[in-house]
Enzyme design. Structure first.
Site, PDB file in Angstrom:
ATOM      1  N   HIS A  46       0.841  -1.194   0.000  1.00 43.61           N
ATOM      2  CA  HIS A  46       0.000   0.000   0.000  1.00 43.61           C
ATOM      3  C   HIS A  46       0.875   1.244   0.000  1.00 43.61           C
ATOM      4  O   HIS A  46       2.076   1.167   0.259  1.00 43.61           O
ATOM      5  CB  HIS A  46      -0.923   0.002   1.226  1.00 43.61           C
ATOM      6  CG  HIS A  46      -0.165   0.033   2.505  1.00 43.61           C
ATOM      7  ND1 HIS A  46       0.269  -1.110   3.158  1.00 43.61           N
ATOM      8  CD2 HIS A  46       0.271   1.075   3.263  1.00 43.61           C
ATOM      9  CE1 HIS A  46       0.934  -0.779   4.246  1.00 43.61           C
ATOM     10  NE2 HIS A  46       0.950   0.549   4.337  1.00 43.61           N
ATOM     11  N   HIS A 133       5.593   6.374  -1.747  1.00 42.50           N
ATOM     12  CA  HIS A 133       6.333   5.153  -2.051  1.00 42.50           C
ATOM     13  C   HIS A 133       5.564   3.951  -1.531  1.00 42.50           C
ATOM     14  O   HIS A 133       4.689   4.090  -0.680  1.00 42.50           O
ATOM     15  CB  HIS A 133       7.732   5.197  -1.427  1.00 42.50           C
ATOM     16  CG  HIS A 133       7.699   5.132   0.064  1.00 42.50           C
ATOM     17  ND1 HIS A 133       7.441   6.240   0.844  1.00 42.50           N
ATOM     18  CD2 HIS A 133       7.851   4.087   0.917  1.00 42.50           C
ATOM     19  CE1 HIS A 133       7.450   5.875   2.118  1.00 42.50           C
ATOM     20  NE2 HIS A 133       7.686   4.576   2.196  1.00 42.50           N
TER      21      HIS A 133
END
Length: 192
Positions: A46, A133
């Site tokens: 995620h 990220h």
């Protein structure tokens, strides 16, 4: 009578299964390379928008309302997992990550609104720039580590996907449990 234990929470965007599968296929040849990190489970990959840490349960109703309010003005966005890097030095890498491109400014704006909402509730928020990220894996500090390994994914470009949902997640005992989710506007922006 003691107070209920705090909830360990974060707000995230989960790439769709197809995007995670594409990235997992790119990572597969690196899984057993000497000095590789301990890879995360692609099903749990995620993009963290806001890490909240320990939140008193009494603040949960206000937090869910504030997150919903922060998500509501999010314009349509198209994202893509792209490239890779590391946190930590080449000699002592800590985290191997995949980058994000596309409508990153929309994601950054959302992260900023979420941080402001949490601060307004009196929750501590890290004061550092948002850097989108996806954590692929973590290196153990006392094991050999190949800090150059993320370079092998530098040219990676995954499929485009629309930002459709933001989730409030509880992390407990190594598991992630979605507590609430908000749908974003679904019409992706046009690419130049």
């Amino acid at each position: 009578m003691s107070e209920p234990a705090p909830l360990r929470l974060f707000v995230a965007v989960a790439p769709p299964a197809e995007a995670r599968a594409d990235l997992a296929a790119a990572v597969e040849p690196l899984r057993e390379v000497p000095g590789a990190p301990r890879w995360g489970d692609p099903a749990r990959w995620h993009l963290t928008l806001l890490f909240l840490g320990a939140v008193p349960p009494a603040l949960l109703p206000g937090l869910t309302g504030a997150v919903g309010d922060a998500v509501a003005p999010t314009p349509p966005a198209t994202l893509r997992l792209a490239g890779a890097g590391r946190f930590g030095s080449r000699r002592r890498p800590q985290v191997c990550w995949a980058g994000v491109d596309g409508d990153v400014a929309v994601l950054a704006g959302l992260a900023g609104r979420l941080a402001a909402a949490a601060r307004a509730l009196g929750l501590p928020v890290e004061d550092r720039p948002f850097r989108p990220h996806l954590t692929l894996g973590r290196w153990h500090p006392r094991r050999p580590a190949d800090g150059d390994l993320p370079g092998r994914l530098a040219g990676y470009r995954g499929p485009d996907w629309p930002l459709t949902e933001v989730t409030l997640v509880r992390s407990a005992a190594g598991r992630h449990e979605p507590l609430d989710a908000w749908v974003t506007r679904r019409t992706p922006s046009a690419r130049p």
